[in-house]
Design an enzyme around this catalytic site. Structure first.
Site, mmCIF file in Angstrom:
data_model
loop_
_atom_site.group_PDB
_atom_site.id
_atom_site.type_symbol
_atom_site.label_atom_id
_atom_site.label_comp_id
_atom_site.label_asym_id
_atom_site.label_seq_id
_atom_site.Cartn_x
_atom_site.Cartn_y
_atom_site.Cartn_z
ATOM 1 N N SER A 190 0.861 -1.183 0.000
ATOM 2 C CA SER A 190 0.000 0.000 0.000
ATOM 3 C C SER A 190 0.904 1.243 0.000
ATOM 4 O O SER A 190 1.855 1.321 0.781
ATOM 5 C CB SER A 190 -0.867 -0.010 1.266
ATOM 6 O OG SER A 190 -1.633 1.166 1.324
ATOM 7 N N GLY A 220 2.789 2.936 -5.033
ATOM 8 C CA GLY A 220 2.658 3.748 -6.247
ATOM 9 C C GLY A 220 1.771 3.153 -7.327
ATOM 10 O O GLY A 220 1.713 3.674 -8.444
ATOM 11 N N LYS A 221 1.066 2.081 -7.015
ATOM 12 C CA LYS A 221 0.285 1.377 -8.041
ATOM 13 C C LYS A 221 -0.779 2.290 -8.674
ATOM 14 O O LYS A 221 -0.872 2.386 -9.898
ATOM 15 C CB LYS A 221 -0.392 0.132 -7.425
ATOM 16 C CG LYS A 221 0.616 -0.854 -6.823
ATOM 17 C CD LYS A 221 -0.049 -2.064 -6.190
ATOM 18 C CE LYS A 221 -0.934 -1.747 -5.005
ATOM 19 N NZ LYS A 221 -0.227 -1.176 -3.826
ATOM 20 N N THR A 222 -1.561 2.940 -7.844
ATOM 21 C CA THR A 222 -2.643 3.774 -8.378
ATOM 22 C C THR A 222 -2.080 4.974 -9.140
ATOM 23 O O THR A 222 -2.542 5.299 -10.249
ATOM 24 C CB THR A 222 -3.558 4.245 -7.224
ATOM 25 O OG1 THR A 222 -4.136 3.085 -6.613
ATOM 26 C CG2 THR A 222 -4.669 5.153 -7.729
ATOM 27 N N SER A 281 -2.143 -7.566 -3.966
ATOM 28 C CA SER A 281 -1.937 -8.985 -4.318
ATOM 29 C C SER A 281 -0.694 -9.577 -3.646
ATOM 30 O O SER A 281 0.287 -9.888 -4.301
ATOM 31 C CB SER A 281 -1.920 -9.202 -5.839
ATOM 32 O OG SER A 281 -1.169 -8.265 -6.555
HETATM 33 P P1 ADP Z 1 -0.750 2.418 -4.030
HETATM 34 O O1 ADP Z 1 -1.776 2.531 -5.121
HETATM 35 O O2 ADP Z 1 0.352 1.467 -4.382
HETATM 36 O O3 ADP Z 1 -1.342 2.159 -2.676
HETATM 37 P P2 ADP Z 1 -0.496 5.288 -4.372
HETATM 38 O O4 ADP Z 1 -0.322 5.408 -5.858
HETATM 39 O O5 ADP Z 1 -1.853 5.548 -3.799
HETATM 40 O O6 ADP Z 1 0.011 3.832 -3.934
HETATM 41 O O7 ADP Z 1 0.545 6.241 -3.629
HETATM 42 C C1 ADP Z 1 1.906 6.301 -4.007
HETATM 43 C C2 ADP Z 1 2.564 7.581 -3.486
HETATM 44 O O8 ADP Z 1 3.951 7.537 -3.791
HETATM 45 C C3 ADP Z 1 2.007 8.844 -4.113
HETATM 46 O O9 ADP Z 1 1.934 9.848 -3.142
HETATM 47 C C4 ADP Z 1 3.075 9.183 -5.192
HETATM 48 O O10 ADP Z 1 3.139 10.562 -5.475
HETATM 49 C C5 ADP Z 1 4.359 8.696 -4.532
HETATM 50 N N1 ADP Z 1 5.423 8.312 -5.485
HETATM 51 C C6 ADP Z 1 6.721 8.700 -5.439
HETATM 52 N N2 ADP Z 1 7.438 8.201 -6.456
HETATM 53 C C7 ADP Z 1 6.575 7.462 -7.180
HETATM 54 C C8 ADP Z 1 6.708 6.686 -8.379
HETATM 55 N N3 ADP Z 1 7.861 6.555 -9.032
HETATM 56 N N4 ADP Z 1 5.604 6.070 -8.840
HETATM 57 C C9 ADP Z 1 4.419 6.180 -8.201
HETATM 58 N N5 ADP Z 1 4.227 6.872 -7.065
HETATM 59 C C10 ADP Z 1 5.292 7.529 -6.554
#
Ligand code: ADP
Length: 182
Positions: free
Chosen positions: A14, A17-19, A86
């Protein structure tokens, strides 16, 4: 009809950065006129998997449902991006077996410390205080992929760089059209 269906299967903690990456990819795929669907873990849990919790059994059910839909779509030529933690290797491997060559496992990597520092949704604080139980990476397992097709290191890359790596990979495999030059 395109027969380029594939599933970009994101896995990671979590806050890894997936979303964020899936949204950047969505913009870019739209700009290229490439159809696709996104199955985001948080959204699936509000709909298709409403009522499921975070026991191993419920997590497995949730991921199997995502894999089932991803398989249906991708085998009919619609590319899919799945963005769910996952955490269990066995279920990811089941999805791989189901989809064969269409399955592209992407490890979205950031350490627990980095994700906790970001604490995008305030969940890590609650997990560390014990308010949330069974939290992946803190009080519940996360099994890293052993042979993912792509590893994305979000502690080292900007989100746009991470998305660009994935776009280049898909272009290289001729699964999406190249960017339109401006
Ligand atoms: P997840 O969906 O995996 O729970 P989110 O996408 O909601 O994660 O959050 C990821 C966080 O990390 C965001 O605040 C984003 O700006 C930051 N971040 C920093 N570097 C990256 C990167 N290379 N790719 C994606 N998110 C990143």
């Amino acid at each position: 009809m395109s027969d380029n269906g594939f599933t970009l299967w994101f896995t990671g903690l979590s806050g890894a950065g997936k979303t964020t990456i899936s949204h950047i990819l969505a913009d870019e795929l739209n700009a290229r006129g490439q159809k696709f669907e996104i199955l985001d873990g948080d959204i699936v849990r509000e709909n298709l998997s409403k009522g499921l919790g975070f026991s191993k059994e419920d997590r497995d059910t949730n991921i199997r449902r995502i894999a089932f839909v991803a398989d249906l779509l991708s085998r009919n030529g619609t590319p899919v991006i799945t963005a769910a933690i996952s955490p269990y290797r066995e279920i990811r491997d089941e999805a791989r077996e189901m989809m064969g060559d269409r399955f592209i496992e992407v490890y979205i990597h950031a350490s627990v410390d980095a994700c906790a520092e970001r604490d995008v949704k305030g969940l890590y604080a609650k997990a560390f205080s014990g308010e949330i139980k069974e939290f992946t990476g803190v009080s519940d397992p996360y099994e890293e992929p052993l042979n993912p097709e792509v590893v994305i290191k979000t502690e080292e890359e900007e989100p746009e760089e991470s998305a660009a790596i994935l776009l280049a990979y898909l272009e290289e495999r001729e699964l999406i059209p190249a960017a339109v030059k401006s």
